[in-house]
Write a protein that holds these residues in place. Structure first.
Motif, mmCIF file in Angstrom:
data_model
loop_
_atom_site.group_PDB
_atom_site.id
_atom_site.type_symbol
_atom_site.label_atom_id
_atom_site.label_comp_id
_atom_site.label_asym_id
_atom_site.label_seq_id
_atom_site.Cartn_x
_atom_site.Cartn_y
_atom_site.Cartn_z
ATOM 1 N N SER A 1 -1.726 5.423 3.133
ATOM 2 C CA SER A 1 -1.968 4.726 4.384
ATOM 3 C C SER A 1 -2.028 5.693 5.548
ATOM 4 C CB SER A 1 -0.858 3.680 4.607
ATOM 5 O OG SER A 1 -0.994 3.079 5.867
ATOM 6 N N SER B 1 0.342 0.711 7.746
ATOM 7 C CA SER B 1 -0.147 0.020 6.559
ATOM 8 C C SER B 1 -0.906 -1.239 6.966
ATOM 9 C CB SER B 1 1.034 -0.335 5.644
ATOM 10 O OG SER B 1 0.597 -1.051 4.515
ATOM 11 N N GLY B 2 -2.166 -1.337 6.562
ATOM 12 C CA GLY B 2 -2.968 -2.513 6.882
ATOM 13 C C GLY B 2 -3.346 -2.638 8.340
ATOM 14 N N MET C 1 -6.576 -4.347 9.202
ATOM 15 C CA MET C 1 -6.693 -5.752 8.819
ATOM 16 C C MET C 1 -5.940 -6.676 9.778
ATOM 17 S SD MET C 1 -8.559 -5.406 6.129
ATOM 18 C CE MET C 1 -8.474 -7.047 5.414
ATOM 19 N N ARG C 2 -5.147 -6.090 10.713
ATOM 20 C CA ARG C 2 -4.339 -6.909 11.601
ATOM 21 C C ARG C 2 -5.174 -7.433 12.777
ATOM 22 N NH1 ARG C 2 0.035 -2.796 10.734
ATOM 23 N NH2 ARG C 2 -0.516 -1.804 12.721
ATOM 24 N N GLN D 1 0.832 -1.195 0.000
ATOM 25 C CA GLN D 1 0.000 0.000 0.000
ATOM 26 C C GLN D 1 0.863 1.240 0.000
ATOM 27 O OE1 GLN D 1 -2.554 0.333 3.377
ATOM 28 N NE2 GLN D 1 -4.150 1.299 2.194
ATOM 29 N N HIS E 1 -9.594 -7.167 0.017
ATOM 30 C CA HIS E 1 -8.672 -8.254 -0.313
ATOM 31 C C HIS E 1 -8.102 -8.123 -1.730
ATOM 32 C CE1 HIS E 1 -10.056 -10.145 3.363
ATOM 33 N NE2 HIS E 1 -11.299 -10.105 2.924
ATOM 34 N N SER F 1 -14.359 -6.566 4.176
ATOM 35 C CA SER F 1 -13.457 -5.840 5.060
ATOM 36 C C SER F 1 -14.209 -5.352 6.284
ATOM 37 C CB SER F 1 -12.843 -4.650 4.318
ATOM 38 O OG SER F 1 -12.040 -3.888 5.190
ATOM 39 N N THR G 1 -5.806 -6.231 -4.722
ATOM 40 C CA THR G 1 -4.687 -5.349 -5.044
ATOM 41 C C THR G 1 -5.022 -4.625 -6.336
ATOM 42 O OG1 THR G 1 -3.110 -6.853 -4.010
ATOM 43 C CG2 THR G 1 -2.226 -5.205 -5.531
ATOM 44 N N ASN H 1 -4.097 -1.578 -1.576
ATOM 45 C CA ASN H 1 -4.965 -2.698 -1.207
ATOM 46 C C ASN H 1 -6.329 -2.156 -0.841
ATOM 47 O OD1 ASN H 1 -2.940 -4.671 -1.455
ATOM 48 N ND2 ASN H 1 -2.138 -4.144 0.559
#
Length: 467
Positions: free
Chosen positions: A7, A67-68, A71-72, A2, A254, A164, A256, A251
């Motif tokens: 981000s 970044s992300g 989602m973690r 990303q 899910h 998401s 890219t 991203n």
């Protein structure tokens, strides 16, 4: 991977919360270790507090810690927080050793700070994510995304984008390119257009982003057409495109994608531009209050009625808002406009005429000096407008736009802009206005904003190009 700037701009809330955690943890560690109140802090520890903040910000800007982040899971988040605080501790020890200041400061204090901050930051991040998950359906602040695909991919694509836990977008609708399914629903999402009607639909509705996944021909042309309308386009990684400006890999859920736009502002640019807007608008609103006291009685005497003129205008990507001005026209101005259209000196979708009889005597003075514009600092403070941008059209003008005209709404409208400082009285072709607005959007920078603001001041002082 990303884009880093994207981000950070999406997760400003986490950045601010982390800074608060660091401050609380630092002074708590200081009090536990040294047993003193914050207001009795020696100067050395105050300076080191500033150093800790700078170390944190430096690590943040060179790493991908955010970044992300949404989602973690809990274990992954703990790992990230531990690594970040360990890096801060290592840099602090290195600075103390290199500066030969290790005897001045308590190393136990800094170790205690890192432990407290690790625990605090971890808990606060988990709580923040829980709040975001619980409010995922709230629309405020989220972009409107239109899915453009074929009927075979549509259902899986909608499910994938909706999976998401937290999204900064709302799925506005679906365009099916290879089949006319307009009016039907796919997993509860409306199919709003087919290939023939999608450009007109985007022109007429609030659409911030396009998610394009299509394995047929014409992807490059579709992307080009949407870019010409000023809309951000996310192209699935399976569709590699030539000639896409400001392309970045991101991203989304899910998937890219390659994101392309006529302009992509960095996180730093967004923050600086907004801070400029807020700071200047506060001063502008104070001046507006003074001008109100001076001009309100004159406005009312010459034309009894409201002091402020409010009108619905069209902002970024088609959003509606109320614009504020000091009223410079008689109360029946809108009704009389139809009678005067034959004298319109503009070629295109704007109205302007010399010696407009609808303008009051004091209105002429306010327009010549741009005093009537000052209440727009309220719009700027609210976030509907910016100091520099493109002039917001009326709803009637917007409804007559061709598709390529919408590109001038790719950024927030502004109090001033490229068109105004280029001699707005002399420019009578609307297509030239669109060209200048697009030139500003495509070449945006903070330095360009400052140049336009300086030119605006000189333009107003010279009373050149006023309406």
């Amino acid at each position: 991977m990303q884009n880093k700037f994207t981000s950070r701009s999406k997760h400003l809330d986490f950045i601010i919360l982390d800074l608060i955690c660091i401050e609380v943890s630092y002074w708590l560690a200081y009090y536990i270790r040294l047993g003193r109140l914050v207001n009795s802090t020696p100067g050395e520890y105050t300076m080191m507090n500033i150093m800790v903040i700078l170390i944190h910000l430096s690590i943040m800007f060179i790493s991908e810690g955010y970044s992300g982040i949404l989602m973690r899971n809990a274990i992954q988040e703990l790992k990230k927080v531990v690594i970040h605080n360990a890096e801060m501790f290592a840099v602090i020890l290195f600075i103390l050793f290199f500066a030969k200041q290790s005897s001045v400061y308590s190393r136990i204090l800094f170790a205690l700070f890192v432990v407290i901050d690790t625990i605090t930051m971890y808990i606060v991040r988990l709580v923040r994510k829980k709040v975001l998950y619980s409010n995922e359906d709230k629309e405020r602040g989220k972009g409107q995304m239109l899915i453009v695909t074929n009927h075979a991919h549509a259902q899986s694509l909608v499910k994938g984008l909706a999976e998401s836990g937290y999204r900064n977008y709302l799925i506005h609708g679906i365009v099916i390119l290879d089949k006319d399914m307009t009016g039907q629903k796919i997993d509860g999402i409306d199919v709003v257009a087919d290939a023939g009607g999608m450009y007109e639909y985007v022109k007429s509705n609030i659409i911030d982003e396009i998610f394009l996944e299509y394995d047929g021909e014409g992807v490059a042309e579709i992307t080009k057409r949407f870019l010409a309308m000023g809309v951000v386009v996310h192209v699935s990684i399976n569709n590699i495109l030539p000639g896409t400006p400001n392309a970045a890999v991101e991203n989304i859920s899910h998937y890219t994608v390659i994101t392309t736009s006529i302009n992509i502002m960095s996180f730093k640019q967004k923050v600086i531009k907004r801070l400029m807007d807020i700071g200047v608008s506060i001063i502008g609103m104070a001046i507006t209050a003074i001008l109100f006291v001076i001009f309100a009685p004159i406005i009312f005497i010459q034309s009894p009625g409201p002091i402020f003129f409010k009108q619905e205008r069209v902002g970024k990507n088609g959003r509606r808002f109320k614009i504020y001005k000091f009223r410079s026209m008689y109360m029946d101005a809108e009704e009389r406009k139809k009678e005067l259209m034959a004298q319109n000196k503009m070629s295109g979708l704007m109205f302007k005429m010399d010696d407009d009889p609808r303008v009051t005597p004091i209105g002429r003075f306010m327009r010549k000096t741009s005093i009537d514009e000052f209440p727009q600092f309220i719009n700027i403070f609210k976030g509907d407008m910016s100091l520099v941008g493109t002039r917001p059209p009326t709803v009637d003008e917007y409804n007559q736009y061709d598709q390529h005209h919408k590109s001038r709404l790719a950024m927030k409208p502004g109090l001033t802009g490229m068109w105004q400082v280029s001699g707005r009285s002399e420019i009578t072709d609307f297509e030239e206005v669109v060209r200048l607005d697009n030139e500003y959007i495509m070449n945006f920078s903070i330095s360009l904003d400052i140049k336009i603001l300086i030119k605006t001041v000189f333009t107003v002082l010279k009373r050149k190009g006023s309406v």
